[in-house]
Design a protein around this motif. Structure first.
Motif, PDB file in Angstrom:
ATOM      1  N   TYR A   1      -4.278   2.211   4.240  1.00  0.00           N
ATOM      2  CA  TYR A   1      -4.992   1.150   5.274  1.00  0.00           C
ATOM      3  C   TYR A   1      -4.256   1.304   6.654  1.00  0.00           C
ATOM      4  CZ  TYR A   1      -6.825  -1.264   1.070  1.00  0.00           C
ATOM      5  OH  TYR A   1      -7.235  -1.610  -0.149  1.00  0.00           O
ATOM      6  N   VAL A   2      -5.151   1.254   7.836  1.00  0.00           N
ATOM      7  CA  VAL A   2      -4.494   1.431   8.767  1.00  0.00           C
ATOM      8  C   VAL A   2      -5.462   0.344   9.836  1.00  0.00           C
ATOM      9  CG1 VAL A   2      -6.343   2.921  10.057  1.00  0.00           C
ATOM     10  CG2 VAL A   2      -4.027   2.819  10.903  1.00  0.00           C
ATOM     11  N   VAL A   3      -4.794  -0.348  10.754  1.00  0.00           N
ATOM     12  CA  VAL A   3      -5.356  -1.298  11.502  1.00  0.00           C
ATOM     13  C   VAL A   3      -5.381  -0.579  12.963  1.00  0.00           C
ATOM     14  CG1 VAL A   3      -4.984  -3.384  13.136  1.00  0.00           C
ATOM     15  CG2 VAL A   3      -4.539  -3.383  10.331  1.00  0.00           C
ATOM     16  N   VAL A   4      -6.771  -0.880  13.569  1.00  0.00           N
ATOM     17  CA  VAL A   4      -6.894  -0.264  14.907  1.00  0.00           C
ATOM     18  C   VAL A   4      -7.843  -1.417  15.828  1.00  0.00           C
ATOM     19  CG1 VAL A   4      -6.992   1.986  14.009  1.00  0.00           C
ATOM     20  CG2 VAL A   4      -9.326   0.878  14.224  1.00  0.00           C
TER      21      VAL A   4
ATOM     22  N   MET B   1       0.847  -1.211  -0.087  1.00  0.00           N
ATOM     23  CA  MET B   1      -0.110   0.129   0.098  1.00  0.00           C
ATOM     24  C   MET B   1       0.827   1.252   0.268  1.00  0.00           C
ATOM     25  SD  MET B   1      -1.214   0.596   3.781  1.00  0.00           S
ATOM     26  CE  MET B   1      -0.219   0.877   5.151  1.00  0.00           C
ATOM     27  N   GLN B   2       0.235   2.370  -0.475  1.00  0.00           N
ATOM     28  CA  GLN B   2       0.886   3.600  -0.451  1.00  0.00           C
ATOM     29  C   GLN B   2       0.789   4.257   0.959  1.00  0.00           C
ATOM     30  OE1 GLN B   2      -0.086   5.884  -3.967  1.00  0.00           O
ATOM     31  NE2 GLN B   2       2.080   5.348  -4.693  1.00  0.00           N
ATOM     32  N   ALA B   3       1.820   5.057   1.461  1.00  0.00           N
ATOM     33  CA  ALA B   3       1.691   5.698   2.651  1.00  0.00           C
ATOM     34  C   ALA B   3       2.706   7.101   2.603  1.00  0.00           C
ATOM     35  CB  ALA B   3       2.111   4.804   3.988  1.00  0.00           C
ATOM     36  N   LEU B   4       2.010   8.029   3.348  1.00  0.00           N
ATOM     37  CA  LEU B   4       2.798   9.322   3.476  1.00  0.00           C
ATOM     38  C   LEU B   4       3.821   9.311   4.652  1.00  0.00           C
ATOM     39  CD1 LEU B   4       3.330  12.096   2.128  1.00  0.00           C
ATOM     40  CD2 LEU B   4       1.755  12.933   3.941  1.00  0.00           C
ATOM     41  N   VAL B   5       5.139   9.010   4.410  1.00  0.00           N
ATOM     42  CA  VAL B   5       6.042   8.476   5.479  1.00  0.00           C
ATOM     43  C   VAL B   5       7.018   9.903   5.525  1.00  0.00           C
ATOM     44  CG1 VAL B   5       7.927   7.296   6.181  1.00  0.00           C
ATOM     45  CG2 VAL B   5       6.098   6.198   4.786  1.00  0.00           C
ATOM     46  N   MET B   6       7.023  10.203   7.029  1.00  0.00           N
ATOM     47  CA  MET B   6       8.072  11.364   7.443  1.00  0.00           C
ATOM     48  C   MET B   6       9.414  10.773   7.364  1.00  0.00           C
ATOM     49  SD  MET B   6       8.357  14.267  10.299  1.00  0.00           S
ATOM     50  CE  MET B   6       8.768  13.465  11.776  1.00  0.00           C
ATOM     51  N   ALA B   7      10.196  10.709   6.270  1.00  0.00           N
ATOM     52  CA  ALA B   7      11.355   9.937   6.092  1.00  0.00           C
ATOM     53  C   ALA B   7      12.306  10.453   7.069  1.00  0.00           C
ATOM     54  CB  ALA B   7      11.952   9.681   4.911  1.00  0.00           C
ATOM     55  N   GLU B   8      12.349  11.844   7.047  1.00  0.00           N
ATOM     56  CA  GLU B   8      13.321  12.759   7.951  1.00  0.00           C
ATOM     57  C   GLU B   8      12.411  13.784   8.268  1.00  0.00           C
ATOM     58  OE1 GLU B   8      16.284  15.063   5.135  1.00  0.00           O
ATOM     59  OE2 GLU B   8      16.288  12.800   4.793  1.00  0.00           O
ATOM     60  N   TYR B   9      13.154  14.500   9.408  1.00  0.00           N
ATOM     61  CA  TYR B   9      12.598  15.775   9.908  1.00  0.00           C
ATOM     62  C   TYR B   9      12.124  16.768   8.713  1.00  0.00           C
ATOM     63  CZ  TYR B   9      12.974  14.207  14.473  1.00  0.00           C
ATOM     64  OH  TYR B   9      12.764  13.600  15.989  1.00  0.00           O
ATOM     65  N   GLY B  10      11.142  17.014   8.538  1.00  0.00           N
ATOM     66  CA  GLY B  10      10.803  18.159   7.479  1.00  0.00           C
ATOM     67  C   GLY B  10      10.608  17.640   5.969  1.00  0.00           C
ATOM     68  N   ARG B  11      10.612  16.217   5.721  1.00  0.00           N
ATOM     69  CA  ARG B  11      10.232  15.716   4.503  1.00  0.00           C
ATOM     70  C   ARG B  11       9.507  14.547   4.478  1.00  0.00           C
ATOM     71  NH1 ARG B  11      12.948  12.131   1.012  1.00  0.00           N
ATOM     72  NH2 ARG B  11      14.451  11.340   2.714  1.00  0.00           N
ATOM     73  N   PHE B  12       8.629  14.529   3.613  1.00  0.00           N
ATOM     74  CA  PHE B  12       7.570  13.477   3.384  1.00  0.00           C
ATOM     75  C   PHE B  12       7.679  12.757   2.195  1.00  0.00           C
ATOM     76  CE2 PHE B  12       6.088  16.381   6.810  1.00  0.00           C
ATOM     77  CZ  PHE B  12       5.400  15.378   7.748  1.00  0.00           C
TER      78      PHE B  12
ATOM     79  N   LEU C   1       5.852   9.850  -0.627  1.00  0.00           N
ATOM     80  CA  LEU C   1       4.844   8.634  -0.688  1.00  0.00           C
ATOM     81  C   LEU C   1       5.493   7.415  -1.110  1.00  0.00           C
ATOM     82  CD1 LEU C   1       1.718   8.535  -0.793  1.00  0.00           C
ATOM     83  CD2 LEU C   1       1.843   8.805  -3.395  1.00  0.00           C
ATOM     84  N   THR C   2       5.455   6.671  -0.126  1.00  0.00           N
ATOM     85  CA  THR C   2       6.435   5.225  -0.101  1.00  0.00           C
ATOM     86  C   THR C   2       5.305   4.141  -0.121  1.00  0.00           C
ATOM     87  OG1 THR C   2       7.921   6.552   1.163  1.00  0.00           O
ATOM     88  CG2 THR C   2       8.195   4.200   1.089  1.00  0.00           C
ATOM     89  N   ASP C   3       5.730   3.230  -0.713  1.00  0.00           N
ATOM     90  CA  ASP C   3       5.044   1.779  -0.740  1.00  0.00           C
ATOM     91  C   ASP C   3       5.527   1.229   0.584  1.00  0.00           C
ATOM     92  OD1 ASP C   3       3.551   1.521  -3.108  1.00  0.00           O
ATOM     93  OD2 ASP C   3       5.260   1.142  -4.285  1.00  0.00           O
ATOM     94  N   VAL C   4       4.681   0.449   1.362  1.00  0.00           N
ATOM     95  CA  VAL C   4       4.956   0.009   2.748  1.00  0.00           C
ATOM     96  C   VAL C   4       4.085  -1.163   2.818  1.00  0.00           C
ATOM     97  CG1 VAL C   4       5.643   2.209   3.821  1.00  0.00           C
ATOM     98  CG2 VAL C   4       3.217   1.291   3.966  1.00  0.00           C
ATOM     99  N   PRO C   5       4.410  -2.250   3.535  1.00  0.00           N
ATOM    100  CA  PRO C   5       3.464  -3.358   3.640  1.00  0.00           C
ATOM    101  C   PRO C   5       2.058  -3.056   4.296  1.00  0.00           C
ATOM    102  CG  PRO C   5       5.808  -3.641   4.639  1.00  0.00           C
ATOM    103  CD  PRO C   5       5.663  -2.454   4.244  1.00  0.00           C
ATOM    104  N   LYS C   6       1.196  -3.637   3.613  1.00  0.00           N
ATOM    105  CA  LYS C   6      -0.342  -3.350   4.032  1.00  0.00           C
ATOM    106  C   LYS C   6      -0.415  -4.186   5.463  1.00  0.00           C
ATOM    107  CE  LYS C   6      -5.018  -4.318   2.458  1.00  0.00           C
ATOM    108  NZ  LYS C   6      -5.774  -4.950   1.300  1.00  0.00           N
TER     109      LYS C   6
END
Length: 343
Positions: free
Chosen positions: A125-128, A1-12, A14-19
């Protein structure tokens, strides 16, 4: 899935991460809308210590249940839901008293700090866990539901305060939460409501959303103006919704002796506290943290139009534009209030 990841401070990015996969008593939610919270913006430079990269932020969200884990009761795929920003245990002494916001094992979605890491909802997606879910009324859209978390914060603060019918109240800070506090005060039966801020645009918005008077604190003597608006007495209650020295001082000086100040803002970890002023004027202070079960009432009030959340939404944008919108919010672009991202 795609997610908006803050990879480092001040920078986001759009990254593929495991669903994620739901475990027992958990559900997988397909996110349809997620708001950028002020705490996310404050956290993107590392100053709060609560958004350590890499992390997926986001805790103001709504969507559709995609799948469920074992042990789920009352929920099924296809249900339209939102969820609490706080994952609480339900078993500690605070949870048993209904004080879920004070849970000993509390985790906040989208927070990565020294104690824990809990990825959030700027993702497809998110799990809660099922116990933090709330069903959406038919008349509430996903975008509107993404606003219920800040609405609940405002109503929790008002509920903490012993307001009587027709009491006067000052709201110091007319940002997102301040404007929602104003609406909550009006719904609670307050009489005179006074908004205080530095921004003329926000004060104008405050007047359209329920404030009776607006004071621009850099151009007017706030204490003198409030005295004039309250028959020389000062207000019954003040809500401090910023969390820095000048606004705390304003909140404390604008109320009458024996009044209350409810502290909601927490931008600064410490402030200079005027101890003698509070003691000799017998001021009562109320701290207000997050919310504790106000979601159903808030969803109902949004559905019935008692609370106007759409007036506070500045933009609805795709998740792919998340980095740009974070930068614009961080730079305090004029006129920007709430930005909703859609995966």
């Amino acid at each position: 899935m795609q997610a908006l990841v803050m990879a480092e401070y001040g920078r986001f990015t759009l990254t593929d991460v495991p669903k994620p996969e739901p475990a027992a008593n958990e559900v997988l939610i397909h996110i349809k809308a997620c708001g950028i919270c002020g705490s996310d913006v404050h956290g993107m430079d590392g100053s709060t210590g609560r958004r350590v990269p890499p992390v997926i932020m986001g805790h103001e969200a709504a969507g559709i249940i995609e799948s469920v884990g074992s042990g789920i009761t009352g929920w099924q795929p296809g249900d339209r839901v939102t969820f609490d920003s706080t994952i609480y245990c339900g078993e500690c002494s605070y949870c048993r008293q209904g004080l879920i916001n004070l849970c000993d094992n509390r985790r906040v979605l989208g927070v990565s700090c020294e104690d824990y890491r809990q990825d959030g909802a700027f993702a497809e997606y998110v799990v809660v866990p099922q116990h933090i879910l709330y069903a959406l009324p038919n008349d509430v859209s996903f975008v509107q539901a993404a606003m219920v978390e800040p609405v609940s914060v405002a109503f929790h603060a008002v509920d903490r305060t012993p307001i009587k019918l027709n009491d006067s109240a000052v709201v110091v800070g007319a940002g997102m939460i301040g404007l929602l506090v104003i609406q909550a005060l009006r719904a609670a039966g307050c009489g005179t409501i006074i908004a205080v801020d530095l921004d003329a645009g926000r004060l104008e918005k405050a007047l359209t959303l329920g404030a009776d008077h607006a004071i621009r604190s850099d151009l007017q003597d706030t204490a003198v103006e409030i005295q004039a608006l309250t028959r020389g007495q000062g207000a019954d209650h003040a809500f401090e919704v910023v969390g820095i020295d000048p606004t705390l001082q304003t909140a404390l000086t604008c109320i009458h002796k024996g009044g209350t100040v409810t502290l909601v803002g927490n931008v600064a970890p410490k402030t200079n506290f005027p101890l003698q002023q509070v003691v000799t004027r017998q001021i009562t202070l109320y701290g207000s943290c997050a919310s504790a079960g106000e979601y159903p009432a808030c969803l109902d009030m949004i559905a019935r139009g008692v609370i106007d959340v759409e007036a506070l939404i500045s933009a609805i944008a795709p998740l792919s534009e998340g980095d740009d919108w974070f930068q614009r919010l961080y730079k305090h672009e004029p006129g920007l209030m709430k930005v909703i991202l859609e995966p």
